[in-house]
Design a protein around this motif. Structure first.
Motif, PDB file in Angstrom:
ATOM      1  N   LYS A  46       0.827  -1.213   0.000  1.00 45.97           N
ATOM      2  CA  LYS A  46       0.000   0.000   0.000  1.00 45.97           C
ATOM      3  C   LYS A  46       0.862   1.264   0.000  1.00 45.97           C
ATOM      4  O   LYS A  46       0.565   2.220  -0.721  1.00 45.97           O
ATOM      5  N   ILE A  47       1.933   1.273   0.764  1.00 49.63           N
ATOM      6  CA  ILE A  47       2.818   2.448   0.807  1.00 49.63           C
ATOM      7  C   ILE A  47       3.471   2.663  -0.560  1.00 49.63           C
ATOM      8  O   ILE A  47       3.492   3.782  -1.083  1.00 49.63           O
ATOM      9  N   ALA A  48       4.017   1.595  -1.147  1.00 52.80           N
ATOM     10  CA  ALA A  48       4.678   1.724  -2.451  1.00 52.80           C
ATOM     11  C   ALA A  48       3.680   2.143  -3.529  1.00 52.80           C
ATOM     12  O   ALA A  48       3.989   3.000  -4.369  1.00 52.80           O
ATOM     13  N   LEU A  49       2.488   1.554  -3.517  1.00 53.17           N
ATOM     14  CA  LEU A  49       1.435   1.947  -4.470  1.00 53.17           C
ATOM     15  C   LEU A  49       1.085   3.419  -4.317  1.00 53.17           C
ATOM     16  O   LEU A  49       0.994   4.152  -5.305  1.00 53.17           O
ATOM     17  N   ALA A  50       0.886   3.846  -3.079  1.00 57.22           N
ATOM     18  CA  ALA A  50       0.519   5.242  -2.826  1.00 57.22           C
ATOM     19  C   ALA A  50       1.611   6.193  -3.296  1.00 57.22           C
ATOM     20  O   ALA A  50       1.318   7.207  -3.958  1.00 57.22           O
ATOM     21  N   LEU A  96      14.449   6.097 -13.911  1.00 58.71           N
ATOM     22  CA  LEU A  96      14.030   6.187 -12.525  1.00 58.71           C
ATOM     23  C   LEU A  96      14.983   7.072 -11.725  1.00 58.71           C
ATOM     24  O   LEU A  96      16.190   7.067 -11.989  1.00 58.71           O
ATOM     25  N   PRO A  97      14.454   7.792 -10.741  1.00 59.94           N
ATOM     26  CA  PRO A  97      15.349   8.492  -9.809  1.00 59.94           C
ATOM     27  C   PRO A  97      16.195   7.454  -9.074  1.00 59.94           C
ATOM     28  O   PRO A  97      15.805   6.289  -8.951  1.00 59.94           O
ATOM     29  N   ASP A  98      17.334   7.857  -8.564  1.00 57.20           N
ATOM     30  CA  ASP A  98      18.238   6.886  -7.927  1.00 57.20           C
ATOM     31  C   ASP A  98      17.745   6.380  -6.579  1.00 57.20           C
ATOM     32  O   ASP A  98      18.257   5.397  -6.056  1.00 57.20           O
ATOM     33  N   GLY A  99      16.754   7.019  -5.999  1.00 55.66           N
ATOM     34  CA  GLY A  99      16.200   6.539  -4.742  1.00 55.66           C
ATOM     35  C   GLY A  99      16.971   6.970  -3.510  1.00 55.66           C
ATOM     36  O   GLY A  99      16.707   6.490  -2.412  1.00 55.66           O
ATOM     37  N   THR A 100      17.909   7.889  -3.674  1.00 52.33           N
ATOM     38  CA  THR A 100      18.642   8.412  -2.522  1.00 52.33           C
ATOM     39  C   THR A 100      17.723   9.361  -1.765  1.00 52.33           C
ATOM     40  O   THR A 100      17.145  10.271  -2.361  1.00 52.33           O
ATOM     41  N   GLY A 115      11.020  14.084  -1.221  1.00 52.73           N
ATOM     42  CA  GLY A 115      12.331  13.522  -1.494  1.00 52.73           C
ATOM     43  C   GLY A 115      12.565  12.163  -0.881  1.00 52.73           C
ATOM     44  O   GLY A 115      13.687  11.663  -0.878  1.00 52.73           O
ATOM     45  N   PHE A 116      11.508  11.560  -0.342  1.00 50.55           N
ATOM     46  CA  PHE A 116      11.655  10.251   0.289  1.00 50.55           C
ATOM     47  C   PHE A 116      10.871   9.155  -0.429  1.00 50.55           C
ATOM     48  O   PHE A 116      11.040   7.979  -0.137  1.00 50.55           O
ATOM     49  N   GLY A 117      10.001   9.535  -1.360  1.00 47.07           N
ATOM     50  CA  GLY A 117       9.127   8.571  -2.028  1.00 47.07           C
ATOM     51  C   GLY A 117       9.856   7.483  -2.769  1.00 47.07           C
ATOM     52  O   GLY A 117       9.574   6.287  -2.592  1.00 47.07           O
ATOM     53  N   TRP A 118      10.815   7.851  -3.623  1.00 42.18           N
ATOM     54  CA  TRP A 118      11.536   6.834  -4.396  1.00 42.18           C
ATOM     55  C   TRP A 118      12.413   5.988  -3.504  1.00 42.18           C
ATOM     56  O   TRP A 118      12.614   4.796  -3.763  1.00 42.18           O
ATOM     57  N   PHE A 119      12.933   6.579  -2.426  1.00 47.58           N
ATOM     58  CA  PHE A 119      13.693   5.797  -1.457  1.00 47.58           C
ATOM     59  C   PHE A 119      12.792   4.713  -0.855  1.00 47.58           C
ATOM     60  O   PHE A 119      13.171   3.538  -0.784  1.00 47.58           O
ATOM     61  N   LEU A 120      11.588   5.097  -0.440  1.00 46.15           N
ATOM     62  CA  LEU A 120      10.641   4.125   0.120  1.00 46.15           C
ATOM     63  C   LEU A 120      10.272   3.042  -0.891  1.00 46.15           C
ATOM     64  O   LEU A 120      10.274   1.855  -0.561  1.00 46.15           O
ATOM     65  N   ILE A 121       9.957   3.445  -2.094  1.00 47.33           N
ATOM     66  CA  ILE A 121       9.592   2.468  -3.126  1.00 47.33           C
ATOM     67  C   ILE A 121      10.732   1.482  -3.337  1.00 47.33           C
ATOM     68  O   ILE A 121      10.506   0.263  -3.402  1.00 47.33           O
ATOM     69  N   ASN A 122      11.954   1.979  -3.426  1.00 52.64           N
ATOM     70  CA  ASN A 122      13.112   1.099  -3.605  1.00 52.64           C
ATOM     71  C   ASN A 122      13.301   0.151  -2.428  1.00 52.64           C
ATOM     72  O   ASN A 122      13.691  -0.997  -2.613  1.00 52.64           O
ATOM     73  N   GLN A 123      13.047   0.637  -1.226  1.00 52.87           N
ATOM     74  CA  GLN A 123      13.223  -0.196  -0.038  1.00 52.87           C
ATOM     75  C   GLN A 123      12.143  -1.266   0.087  1.00 52.87           C
ATOM     76  O   GLN A 123      12.414  -2.354   0.586  1.00 52.87           O
ATOM     77  N   LEU A 124      10.944  -0.968  -0.366  1.00 54.06           N
ATOM     78  CA  LEU A 124       9.810  -1.872  -0.159  1.00 54.06           C
ATOM     79  C   LEU A 124       9.625  -2.907  -1.265  1.00 54.06           C
ATOM     80  O   LEU A 124       8.980  -3.932  -1.046  1.00 54.06           O
TER      81      LEU A 124
END
Length: 149
Positions: A46-50, A96-100, A115-124
């Protein structure tokens, strides 16, 4: 906005607006749960989808009229594949953004809002892929998991 369902696939299309995106994310989450997404994966998905869908609404259609977001979810025994498609603006540099994550080494009043969205998506996610094909953005998210007893 009625999802199309079968045993392993869930599809949903909705206008790329904040209200419709929120409703779509809720419908997709509920539908995946009904199809057997393990409870221990539900929050991550759900977090990654959002994050991904809200990026489409906020960035892909920035400066242009919003169209539809199409989401296709395929749930297998030990993985979930999600494809998010839209006809908005491409990702910068077509990649894709680098997720940093954005730096939090600053004063409280200067903390970044985003600035945290792609980091979260990459982590999840287990894997993430982006392509632009014939005017369409295609973001693929994969979640690998083990069934819990």
């Amino acid at each position: 906005m009625t999802p199309i369902r079968n045993e392993t696939c869930l599809e949903l299309s909705f206008p790329a607006t904040e209200v419709e995106a929120s409703a779509g994310i809720a419908q997709l989450s509920a539908g995946l749960s009904q199809q057997g997404l393990p409870d221990h994966m539900a929050d991550d998905v759900k977090i990654a989808l959002a994050e991904a869908i809200n990026n489409v609404v906020e960035h892909a259609y920035d400066g242009i009229a919003p169209a539809k977001v199409q989401v296709t979810c395929r749930l297998e025994r030990d993985r979930l594949d999600i494809l998010i498609s839209d006809t908005g603006n491409p990702m910068p540099g077509y990649q894709l953004p680098d997720g940093t994550p954005a730096s939090v080494e600053t004063d409280l009043q200067d903390l970044p809002e985003g600035g945290f969205g792609w980091f979260l998506i990459n982590q999840l996610t287990s894997d993430i892929c982006y392509e632009r094909h014939q005017g369409c953005n295609r973001l693929s998210l994969r979640f690998d998991f083990e069934r819990q007893p």
